[in-house]
Write a protein that holds these residues in place. Structure first.
Motif, PDB file in Angstrom:
ATOM      1  N   ILE A 292      11.720 -15.301  12.625  1.00 35.96           N
ATOM      2  CA  ILE A 292      11.885 -14.445  13.989  1.00 35.96           C
ATOM      3  C   ILE A 292      13.277 -14.658  14.994  1.00 35.96           C
ATOM      4  CG2 ILE A 292      12.082 -12.033  15.019  1.00 35.96           C
ATOM      5  CD1 ILE A 292       9.463 -11.488  13.447  1.00 35.96           C
ATOM      6  N   TYR A 293      14.239 -14.692  14.733  1.00 36.01           N
ATOM      7  CA  TYR A 293      14.925 -14.756  15.811  1.00 36.01           C
ATOM      8  C   TYR A 293      15.780 -13.684  16.411  1.00 36.01           C
ATOM      9  CZ  TYR A 293      18.060 -17.107  19.408  1.00 36.01           C
ATOM     10  OH  TYR A 293      19.004 -17.446  20.199  1.00 36.01           O
ATOM     11  N   TRP A 294      15.626 -12.943  17.685  1.00 38.71           N
ATOM     12  CA  TRP A 294      16.297 -12.030  17.266  1.00 38.71           C
ATOM     13  C   TRP A 294      16.298 -10.327  16.861  1.00 38.71           C
ATOM     14  CZ3 TRP A 294      21.976 -10.421  17.866  1.00 38.71           C
ATOM     15  CH2 TRP A 294      22.668  -8.691  18.839  1.00 38.71           C
ATOM     16  N   ASN A 295      17.343 -10.347  16.106  1.00 43.33           N
ATOM     17  CA  ASN A 295      16.844  -9.025  14.961  1.00 43.33           C
ATOM     18  C   ASN A 295      17.110  -9.892  13.833  1.00 43.33           C
ATOM     19  OD1 ASN A 295      16.634  -6.665  16.643  1.00 43.33           O
ATOM     20  ND2 ASN A 295      19.528  -7.501  17.464  1.00 43.33           N
ATOM     21  N   PHE A 296      16.925 -11.429  13.332  1.00 43.34           N
ATOM     22  CA  PHE A 296      17.235 -11.816  12.166  1.00 43.34           C
ATOM     23  C   PHE A 296      15.987 -12.135  11.323  1.00 43.34           C
ATOM     24  CE2 PHE A 296      20.885 -13.138  14.321  1.00 43.34           C
ATOM     25  CZ  PHE A 296      21.977 -12.454  14.461  1.00 43.34           C
ATOM     26  N   VAL A 297      15.274 -11.723  10.718  1.00 44.57           N
ATOM     27  CA  VAL A 297      14.525 -12.357   9.738  1.00 44.57           C
ATOM     28  C   VAL A 297      14.493 -13.436   8.435  1.00 44.57           C
ATOM     29  CG1 VAL A 297      12.334 -11.501   8.611  1.00 44.57           C
ATOM     30  CG2 VAL A 297      12.844 -10.412  10.249  1.00 44.57           C
ATOM     31  N   ALA A 298      13.802 -14.450   8.810  1.00 41.72           N
ATOM     32  CA  ALA A 298      14.171 -15.614   7.101  1.00 41.72           C
ATOM     33  C   ALA A 298      13.227 -16.410   6.646  1.00 41.72           C
ATOM     34  CB  ALA A 298      15.299 -16.312   7.803  1.00 41.72           C
TER      35      ALA A 298
ATOM     36  N   PRO B 189      23.226  -6.588  15.113  1.00 47.66           N
ATOM     37  CA  PRO B 189      23.185  -7.126  12.953  1.00 47.66           C
ATOM     38  C   PRO B 189      21.143  -7.348  12.674  1.00 47.66           C
ATOM     39  CG  PRO B 189      23.484  -8.898  14.419  1.00 47.66           C
ATOM     40  CD  PRO B 189      23.313  -7.822  15.857  1.00 47.66           C
ATOM     41  N   HIS B 190      21.356  -7.215  11.194  1.00 49.30           N
ATOM     42  CA  HIS B 190      20.514  -7.758  11.026  1.00 49.30           C
ATOM     43  C   HIS B 190      20.353  -8.544   9.927  1.00 49.30           C
ATOM     44  CE1 HIS B 190      17.494  -4.967  13.157  1.00 49.30           C
ATOM     45  NE2 HIS B 190      18.744  -4.239  13.115  1.00 49.30           N
ATOM     46  N   ILE B 191      19.223  -8.817   9.364  1.00 41.03           N
ATOM     47  CA  ILE B 191      19.636  -9.589   7.908  1.00 41.03           C
ATOM     48  C   ILE B 191      17.953 -10.096   7.530  1.00 41.03           C
ATOM     49  CG2 ILE B 191      21.341 -11.909   8.399  1.00 41.03           C
ATOM     50  CD1 ILE B 191      19.730 -13.484   8.593  1.00 41.03           C
ATOM     51  N   GLY B 192      17.629 -10.516   6.093  1.00 43.83           N
ATOM     52  CA  GLY B 192      16.578 -10.727   6.206  1.00 43.83           C
ATOM     53  C   GLY B 192      15.427  -9.366   6.014  1.00 43.83           C
ATOM     54  N   LEU B 193      15.859  -8.541   5.863  1.00 50.31           N
ATOM     55  CA  LEU B 193      15.011  -7.194   6.975  1.00 50.31           C
ATOM     56  C   LEU B 193      15.336  -5.906   5.988  1.00 50.31           C
ATOM     57  CD1 LEU B 193      15.749  -6.172   9.002  1.00 50.31           C
ATOM     58  CD2 LEU B 193      14.759  -7.839   9.755  1.00 50.31           C
ATOM     59  N   SER B 194      13.816  -4.930   5.710  1.00 51.11           N
ATOM     60  CA  SER B 194      14.447  -3.714   5.753  1.00 51.11           C
ATOM     61  C   SER B 194      13.941  -2.466   7.058  1.00 51.11           C
ATOM     62  CB  SER B 194      13.776  -3.041   4.214  1.00 51.11           C
ATOM     63  OG  SER B 194      14.594  -3.687   2.846  1.00 51.11           O
ATOM     64  N   THR B 195      14.894  -1.941   7.607  1.00 53.86           N
ATOM     65  CA  THR B 195      14.321  -1.301   8.837  1.00 53.86           C
ATOM     66  C   THR B 195      13.754   0.028   8.475  1.00 53.86           C
ATOM     67  OG1 THR B 195      16.245  -0.151   9.207  1.00 53.86           O
ATOM     68  CG2 THR B 195      15.870  -2.330  10.508  1.00 53.86           C
ATOM     69  N   LEU B 196      12.346   0.702   8.404  1.00 54.46           N
ATOM     70  CA  LEU B 196      12.302   1.806   8.674  1.00 54.46           C
ATOM     71  C   LEU B 196      12.785   2.408   9.837  1.00 54.46           C
ATOM     72  CD1 LEU B 196       9.686   2.775   5.636  1.00 54.46           C
ATOM     73  CD2 LEU B 196       9.768   4.549   7.851  1.00 54.46           C
ATOM     74  N   THR B 197      13.297   4.034   9.967  1.00 57.53           N
ATOM     75  CA  THR B 197      12.926   4.959  11.025  1.00 57.53           C
ATOM     76  C   THR B 197      12.551   6.302  10.519  1.00 57.53           C
ATOM     77  OG1 THR B 197      15.282   3.826  12.523  1.00 57.53           O
ATOM     78  CG2 THR B 197      14.326   5.611  12.840  1.00 57.53           C
ATOM     79  N   TYR B 198      10.996   6.331  11.576  1.00 56.88           N
ATOM     80  CA  TYR B 198      10.822   7.881  11.068  1.00 56.88           C
ATOM     81  C   TYR B 198      10.301   8.358  12.748  1.00 56.88           C
ATOM     82  CZ  TYR B 198       7.024  11.001   9.106  1.00 56.88           C
ATOM     83  OH  TYR B 198       6.025  11.893   8.727  1.00 56.88           O
ATOM     84  N   LEU B 199      10.658   9.455  12.800  1.00 57.49           N
ATOM     85  CA  LEU B 199      10.855  10.682  13.816  1.00 57.49           C
ATOM     86  C   LEU B 199       9.504  11.483  13.505  1.00 57.49           C
ATOM     87  CD1 LEU B 199      14.434  11.029  14.963  1.00 57.49           C
ATOM     88  CD2 LEU B 199      12.619   8.708  15.541  1.00 57.49           C
ATOM     89  N   PHE B 200       8.782  11.567  15.204  1.00 54.38           N
ATOM     90  CA  PHE B 200       8.219  12.975  15.316  1.00 54.38           C
ATOM     91  C   PHE B 200       9.303  13.994  15.802  1.00 54.38           C
ATOM     92  CE2 PHE B 200       5.039   9.070  15.659  1.00 54.38           C
ATOM     93  CZ  PHE B 200       4.841   8.415  14.542  1.00 54.38           C
TER      94      PHE B 200
END
Length: 299
Positions: free
Chosen positions: A251-257, A58-69
């Protein structure tokens, strides 16, 4: 006087069956603008029996951005998105009040030798949007603004700069810019930046105030409006940053708040499996013990 405030070098981090270079957060610099987490994945040569398998988390409080080469990752989430990420595309997932996703080697590559190389980034949400409904956006490489000027190639991966705007739907003033050159070039882009700015050197070298900086490190500017440097031949850098938030982020694990209560609620919801399930997935990554909670995903 130097405009470099701090230099952050990659530190190895284990994400299960894959080592990455951790860049943010750093003990002396937790965020650059709204950017709160950056991992450099690879470059890794994976054998036919080696695959990326980061199960539902899970995630909260953020946006993830994945950018591959190089390589590919199969993204699945609880908004029923099921999409393969390939080089040059921008995968942007906004967790808000909560989302679950998985990241795996695509089925078509699971029994072949393959490569994986890219960036995984978290951008914290503004306080007033940290509990928004989750959203997802996937941009093809042709959708990303790209141009050449004086022999230097630019891409605006996210945000606004140079009078251009990326289609990626960001939620606060920010920028993420790729700059590449085959020849030694002087760059002066301070007038196009705002807020805080960092520069990640992927390959090549950058000369700033007479000092040449090597790859796999972030240079954080004291003043983004004074962002001026020389790129050596064969250099690729990523300029990122934007307006910082007035509040601290936890930050705790995948949680941002912005507060502990949101973190504790997310922990309980995950322990009790109150989040929706991902179609086509089974199992989940359990909540880590507190001593390992700052190792994102399932680590």
């Amino acid at each position: 006087m130097s405009n470099i405030n701090i230099i952050i070098e990659e530190r190895p981090a284990d994400i299960g069956n894959f080592l990455v270079g951790r860049l943010l957060p750093f003990r002396n610099k937790r965020m650059v603008g709204p950017f709160i987490f950056i991992d450099h994945m690879g470059p890794a040569n994976l054998k036919d029996y080696q695959n990326i398998d980061i199960g539902p988390h899970p995630h909260i409080g953020l946006s993830t951005l994945t950018y591959l080469f190089d390589g590919a990752i199969m993204h699945r989430d609880t908004l029923n998105n099921h999409i393969e990420i390939t080089p040059g595309q921008v995968n942007w997932m906004t967790a808000g009040k909560g989302i679950v996703h998985s990241e795996r080697t695509p089925e078509r590559l699971r029994h072949t030798d393959k490569e994986l190389h890219g960036l995984q980034i978290w951008v914290a949400l503004p306080k007033e949007l940290e509990e928004m409904d989750p959203e997802f956006y996937h941009a093809d490489s042709v959708d990303i603004p790209a141009w050449e000027q004086d022999g230097v190639r630019y891409k605006l991966i996210a945000g606004e700069a140079f009078g251009r705007k990326s289609p990626v739907p960001v939620y606060s003033p920010l920028f993420l810019i790729e700059i590449k050159t085959d020849e030694r070039k002087s760059i002066n882009i301070g007038k196009d930046l705002f807020g805080e700015a960092g520069m990640y050197i992927l390959e090549g070298g950058v000369e700033s105030e007479g000092v040449v900086h090597e790859p796999k490190r972030i240079l954080v500017a004291k003043n983004s409006s004074l962002c001026e440097f020389v790129m050596e031949a064969g250099t690729t850098v990523y300029i990122f940053g934007g307006e910082p938030f007035p509040e601290e982020r936890l930050i705790y694990w995948n949680f941002v708040a912005t507060n502990r209560e949101l973190i504790e609620a997310a922990k309980l919801n995950w322990q009790q499996q109150n989040y929706p399930a991902i179609e086509g997935e089974s199992g989940y990554i359990p909540l880590p013990e507190p001593h390992s909670a700052l190792k994102p995903k399932g680590k």
